[in-house]
Design a protein around this motif. Structure first.
Motif, PDB file in Angstrom:
ATOM      1  N   ASN A   1       0.831  -1.199   0.000  1.00  0.00           N
ATOM      2  CA  ASN A   1       0.000   0.000   0.000  1.00  0.00           C
ATOM      3  C   ASN A   1       0.865   1.248   0.000  1.00  0.00           C
ATOM      4  N   GLY A   2       1.985   1.178   0.729  1.00  0.00           N
ATOM      5  CA  GLY A   2       2.883   2.323   0.819  1.00  0.00           C
ATOM      6  C   GLY A   2       3.448   2.676  -0.538  1.00  0.00           C
ATOM      7  N   SER A   3       3.988   1.667  -1.229  1.00  0.00           N
ATOM      8  CA  SER A   3       4.589   1.973  -2.519  1.00  0.00           C
ATOM      9  C   SER A   3       3.519   2.453  -3.480  1.00  0.00           C
ATOM     10  N   ALA A   4       2.335   1.872  -3.391  1.00  0.00           N
ATOM     11  CA  ALA A   4       1.258   2.316  -4.282  1.00  0.00           C
ATOM     12  C   ALA A   4       0.903   3.765  -3.997  1.00  0.00           C
ATOM     13  N   SER A   5       0.848   4.119  -2.708  1.00  0.00           N
ATOM     14  CA  SER A   5       0.424   5.490  -2.417  1.00  0.00           C
ATOM     15  C   SER A   5       1.524   6.482  -2.751  1.00  0.00           C
ATOM     16  N   VAL A   6       2.795   6.057  -2.652  1.00  0.00           N
ATOM     17  CA  VAL A   6       3.880   6.948  -3.058  1.00  0.00           C
ATOM     18  C   VAL A   6       3.763   7.244  -4.550  1.00  0.00           C
ATOM     19  N   VAL A   7       3.566   6.175  -5.310  1.00  0.00           N
ATOM     20  CA  VAL A   7       3.432   6.361  -6.757  1.00  0.00           C
ATOM     21  C   VAL A   7       2.275   7.303  -7.060  1.00  0.00           C
ATOM     22  N   SER A   8       1.164   7.070  -6.392  1.00  0.00           N
ATOM     23  CA  SER A   8      -0.006   7.880  -6.735  1.00  0.00           C
ATOM     24  C   SER A   8       0.171   9.322  -6.268  1.00  0.00           C
ATOM     25  N   SER A   9       0.907   9.539  -5.160  1.00  0.00           N
ATOM     26  CA  SER A   9       1.077  10.932  -4.746  1.00  0.00           C
ATOM     27  C   SER A   9       2.065  11.657  -5.660  1.00  0.00           C
ATOM     28  N   ILE A  10       3.092  10.922  -6.150  1.00  0.00           N
ATOM     29  CA  ILE A  10       3.999  11.538  -7.126  1.00  0.00           C
ATOM     30  C   ILE A  10       3.210  11.889  -8.388  1.00  0.00           C
ATOM     31  N   ALA A  11       2.364  10.931  -8.772  1.00  0.00           N
ATOM     32  CA  ALA A  11       1.565  11.176  -9.970  1.00  0.00           C
ATOM     33  C   ALA A  11       0.692  12.403  -9.775  1.00  0.00           C
TER      34      ALA A  11
END
Lengths: 484, 638
Positions: free
Chosen positions: B593-603
């Motif tokens: 979930n962490g890596s997914a949310s990092v990606v989505s916040s960068i996006a």
């Protein structure tokens, strides 16, 4: 040029899938599609039976080899072959796939054609992994397996299937990328993709450590080892029964197979170097997941966590790097393939009838479904590792080998074994014993098809438990080559 | 040598065919066929026993099937025939056959009779596999197999929650001990490279040469292996610390208690210790440990047996206590006497249990002794049988218990020091045994009837149940007399033939000690008669005077509470913590979930650059251009 049986094993399901996809689905009934899928996979199973029959145990090395040049420049070829380590896993695969189709006969009603196609693809790819002796081919199949699995969970899964599939994909892909890099590097250094040749190549020690970790990332996720295991419970819970069966039965073994086939022969120094890491992760996995399993309210989740614990035994056994340990680990792999698959089928049976996986919703099932509880008992006991069932042999050898390596390791496995018995007995007791709940009374006992495949599985469990020589004869010589 | 194989395969056959035959030919047929097959093997076992003894052979080993592969070696399913295994077989098969027959009537009103008979046969098969095994793997198979049968039979009435819990408890407590056993096996294998019992015994002198580092202590492998083997024995034989499962196991049907939890399975631990007697005696530490555990168990269980209300629990604690006696004999080096007591105890304890079963049957499944009394006039034969069993257990002269118990007491003088202390403890425990045994007799058969069930309906059991009782009573009376010379007297050297360790000649033991110990027993009996026969009120006042001791004993020394507090509850809570906080709270939160949310916040951040407004783009271009120029400038200058 001999009979290309390995290519045929890969191609049969593939061609079957192709034919099905070209057929006009509007005209075909669901049952016809299932039946044709069943015919193909049963044929495949019979075909795969030729392997142990014609396999020459007195010869070392790969047999039934097929060689076709592919990328000449890098010495990457379509190079197939099997030895004693791959044959039992191939048989396990071809044995479980028809059962997967059988158990979905009633439960899968929509998009039946796609369902059968994906299973055929899955079977083809898994066999591809086990027969390739070229690292690139291996990688291609290893990754390809993900796609049908992803779709099976994503399309026919439970309510929360999207989260589960993405978690599954994210974990496995992250690992594979690293492995791909390592593979490219290996080929650039050794100028070959041939696994046999690479095994003889001695890498620089520091390089080994990095390469080992890259492979480790991919295989540890597949096994799964702590702390990369959290995708497994979700994937299992959301997957349809058949998906869980193939996932627990075969897919988890890909990681352990990778360790045995690639990591250890390639990176001898690193294998010894990282022994403590693997041991501690496995010990944590065994104890930790067993304790977590104790508190699960969902049957599938409990069995999923127990899978992690059991695979912990496998990784410990492999990395003792002794003959006993490896033999035991391999036996445990096969046994777990049968038993956990059977346990997921067991859950599937009541889920199909009662539409809930919560343990608390069941009670006193044995009064209504005596045959069901009988089979449940057999598989539960094998999972617990009772002597006379297949679960015991692997566990015993692994424990035996740990004493010569490290006594503390033995203590952790001991705790795992005891906790393992606790949660399985608890599960069995809560589901089968006690007073019959009102809404349990409407359940019906096993159908003939269910009895058929449970009998097959139970027979195998007991056969391997009472006469493990059957398997040891096959694997012993091949494993001793793999040992450094 | 097919004939010896029969002992192995007849119970197996019975296990396999009983259930199907019940389906096809009816329950009665299944009951008869299983009882028949087991009885046949019982008769055969006696025949072989007598034949073997007269033939004078030390040991015959018969391979049955290749089994497990370890480092290129295969281990056989095999049968080892020697005096120890044969005498165990006679006991196991005889009691099993009688229990099979007894169950036909006892379980007459039960719904699943064939299932019951199948489990009994399964148990018998596993027990035979355990006893005759010539290697440790098969022994372990039998060991776990009898555990499984015990689990199935304790939880036989699976609608009862208490029965299910008791079954689980038995399995898990044994599981803990079994792991000790497994460690013992593995150690022996790793250092001697064999699992054959004979070879282990032959090569035993190599064991002390190696050392294992265990939590900072350097322990020689002999002590290590023996200690862990004994841990296994403690679990199965319900010794102090591992005993908690045995009283709960009384939830099972009474024939099961007689067969498994009195006569055979629980004695497997003693059997194991004796089978490895040659190893055990080499380690002083282990021998002392066995002795202490045996004494503790004997005393502890006898004290708890004092005030139990449930008739079966009294006998269960008495079994536990008697097992302690056997281990005391082992710890003193008198292994032959341990086996002797095992045999006699097997007969009289089975008799006691089956008699109590007959009582329970007669008063309509009542087990509380406070609701019995004066049953003598209603069930005379059962009462007489119970009397015989009781006299045997307290060691009434010339009953079977008399010989074996007296020998254990006398072997306490094998010890150079503290022998008299051991003797006195044993004598006190004997007195306690006499007390609670007679308490049982008085509460059940004499005095006034206090039950809820209509006294007129109380009935004696039928002939099918009484016959096994009568046969067992023969054993309870004569087994001691019959086996005395063979197992421990003049014939013993020839009989054992080097199979087990035999202690040297006895130290001075005069008949005065026999008289002393008997007078202890007499005091125990007298007290029981005095309080339970005539002065119940006095007892009540005594109880209230020593309330804390009474509560302590009544609550079984608070062992269950302790284990729940220390083991069960913490693990259960830990499970919840690990799952919620680590799995979901930490790993999931940060890894997938962490890596997914990092990606989505960068996006999300990147999205701002592409707003579609011309002034945004102009701003970015100008800023970027300025930055670019500045960087170039700096680089060129430096």
């Amino acid at each position: 040029m001999s009979f290309p049986i390995l290519s045929l094993l890969i191609l049969t399901p593939l061609i079957g899938a192709l034919t099905l996809s070209l057929s006009n689905s509007a005209q075909l009934k669901n049952k016809t599609i299932f039946a044709s899928g069943l015919w193909i996979t049963t044929g495949e199973f019979l075909l795969s039976l030729l392997l142990p029959i014609f396999y020459d145990k007195s010869q070392n090395g790969y047999q039934f080899t097929e060689f076709h040049t592919w990328f000449d420049k890098f010495d990457i070829n379509y190079y197939l072959g099997v030895d004693g380590v791959s044959i039992p896993l191939i048989l396990l695969t071809t044995f479980l796939v028809p059962i997967c189709l059988l158990c979905s006969w009633n439960s899968i009603q929509n998009r039946v054609k796609e369902f059968v196609i994906y299973f055929l693809l899955l079977e083809s790819f898994i066999i591809g992994v086990f027969v390739s002796i070229d690292i690139v081919i291996f990688y291609v199949f290893f990754e390809a397996v993900l796609i049908p699995m992803f779709l099976i969970i994503g399309i026919w899964g439970g309510e929360n299937r999207l989260y589960a599939t993405f978690k599954f994909f994210l974990y496995t892909l992250a690992g594979s990328v690293l492995m791909l890099l390592a593979i490219i590097y290996i080929i650039s250094i050794t100028n070959t993709g041939n696994i046999e040749v690479i095994s003889k190549f001695v890498f620089d020690e520091n390089i080994q450590l990095i390469l080992f970790l890259c492979f480790f990332a991919s295989f540890a996720v597949k096994v799964p080892m702590f702390p990369f295991h959290t995708w497994l419970p979700d994937a299992h819970v959301q997957a349809p029964t058949s998906g869980s069966v193939i996932l627990a039965g075969v897919l988890l073994k890909l990681g352990a197979y990778g360790f045995m086939r690639l990591s250890i022969p390639f990176f001898e120094f690193a294998s010894y170097y990282f022994q403590p890491l693997i041991f501690s992760l496995s010990c944590i996995a065994i104890v930790y997941t067993s304790i977590v399993a104790l508190r699960q309210t969902d049957m599938k989740k409990m069995i999923a966590y127990s899978s992690v614990a059991h695979m912990g035994f496998v990784t410990i056994g492999i990395f003792t790097l002794t003959q006993d340990g490896m033999n035991g680990a391999y036996f445990q792999m096969i046994s777990h393939g049968i038993v956990s698959a059977a346990l997921f089928l067991i859950v599937g049976v009541v889920y199909e009838r009662h539409h809930t996986r919560m343990i608390a919703d069941y009670s006193g099932v044995t009064n209504i479904m005596p045959r069901y509880s009988f089979f449940f008992m057999v598989f539960m006991l094998s999972s617990v590792g009772l002597p006379g069932t297949s679960g015991f042999v692997g566990e015993f050898l692994v424990i035996m080998s740990t004493i010569s390596v490290n006594v503390y390791l033995t203590i952790f496995t001991a705790v795992g074994v005891i906790l393992g018995a606790s949660y399985m007995l608890l599960l069995y007791k809560n589901v089968n014993f006690g007073n019959v709940k009102a809404d349990i009374k409407k359940l019906t006992d096993l159908t003939n098809i269910e009895i058929f495949y449970f009998t097959c599985l139970a027979f195998l469990t007991v056969l391997l438990g009472v006469y493990p020589k059957l398997l040891f004869d096959m694997i012993d010589a091949s494993i001793s080559i793999g040992i450094l | 040598m097919l004939s010896y194989k029969l002992l192995f395969f007849l119970p197996l056959l019975s296990t396999i065919i009983t259930y199907p035959s019940g389906i096809f030919f009816g329950e009665r047929f299944a009951q008869v066929i299983s009882s028949g097959l087991i009885s046949l093997s019982a008769v055969l076992s006696w025949y072989f026993f007598i034949n073997f003894y007269s033939s004078g052979t030390a040991e015959v080993i018969i391979p049955v099937l290749d089994w497990l592969l370890i480092s290129g070696q295969f281990f056989n399913w095999g049968i080892a025939v020697n005096s120890l295994t044969l005498i165990m077989l006679t006991l196991v098969l005889t009691v099993s056959a009688l229990v099979h027959i007894y169950s036909i009537e006892y379980m007459a009103h039960d719904k699943s009779k064939t299932r019951f008979m199948t489990y009994l046969s399964l148990f018998t098969f596993c027990m035979v596999a355990l006893v005759v095994s010539d290697n440790l793997i098969q022994l372990f198979f039998g060991w776990e197999g009898v555990g499984l049968a015990s689990y199935l039979l304790i939880g036989f009435w699976h609608h009862k929650k208490s029965a299910n819990l008791a079954a689980m408890k038995a399995f898990l407590v044994n599981r803990v001990a079994d792991f000790g056993f497994l460690i013992g096996i593995a150690t022996l294998y790793i250092f001697l490279d064999t699992l054959s019992i004979n070879e282990i015994v032959q090569n035993r002198e190599y064991l002390p040469l190696f050392h294992i580092n265990f939590f900072g202590f350097s322990i020689d492998t002999l002590t290590f292996a023996c200690f862990f083997l004994f841990i296994g024995a403690m679990g199965k034989s319900a010794q102090f610390g591992f005993h908690t499962w045995l009283p709960d196991a009384m939830e099972g049907p009474t024939p099961v208690s007689a067969l498994i939890h009195a006569a055979t399975m629980v004695t497997a631990g003693v059997f194991l210790t004796v089978r490895f007697s040659e190893l055990m005696v080499m380690s002083d530490f282990v021998m002392t440990f066995i002795l202490i555990i045996g004494l503790l168990t004997a005393f502890f269980a006898a004290s708890v047996g004092f005030f139990q209300k449930d008739i079966k629990k009294v006998i269960a604690y008495s079994t536990c206590s008697q097992l302690g006696f056997m281990f005391v004999a082992c710890g003193l080096g008198a292994f032959n006497i341990a086996i002797f007591h095992l045999i006699t105890h097997g007969y009289f304890k089975a008799l006691l249990f089956l008699s109590s079963g007959s009582v329970i049957h007669g008063v309509h499944d009542e087990q509380d002794m406070d609701k019995m009394g004066n049953l003598f006039s209603k069930m005379k034969i059962t009462a007489i049988m119970m009397w015989i069993g009781t006299l045997a257990i307290i060691g009434f002269p010339y009953s079977s218990g008399y010989f074996s118990k007296d020998l254990i007491l006398s072997s306490s003088f094998n010890l150079d020091q503290l022998g008299s202390l051991v003797y006195i403890i044993l004598a006190i425990v004997s007195a306690m045994t006499a007390f609670y045994s007679f308490r049982l007799i008085f509460k059940v058969f004499h005095g006034e009837y206090k039950g809820d069930y209509d006294y007129n309906k109380v009935h004696e059991s039928g002939i099918v149940m009484l016959t096994p009782l009568i046969l067992l009573s023969i054993g309870a009376i004569f087994a001691g007399y019959f086996f005395n010379n063979l197992l421990s007297g003049y014939g013993s050297k020839e009989f054992w033939n080097g199979i087990i360790y035999l202690a040297n000649e006895k130290h001075s033991y005069s008949s005065i000690f026999t008289i002393l110990s008997k007078s202890f027993v007499a005091i125990g009996v007298a007290l029981a008669v005095y309080y339970y026969g005539f002065n119940l009120q006095k007892l009540e006042s005594l109880k209230s005077q020593f309330k804390s001791i009474y509560q302590f004993v009544l609550n079984k020394w608070y062992f269950d509470e302790l284990y729940n507090k220390v083991f069960v509850n913490p693990i259960y809570d830990l499970g919840k913590f690990l799952w919620n906080k680590i799995d979901q709270g930490f790993i999931d939160r940060f890894l997938p979930n962490g890596s997914a949310s990092v990606v989505s916040s960068i996006a999300k951040a990147c999205k701002r650059f592409q707003s579609g407004f011309i002034f945004d783009y102009t701003f970015i271009i100008i800023t970027g251009f300025t930055l670019f120029i500045t960087i170039i400038f700096y680089i060129s200058v430096s």
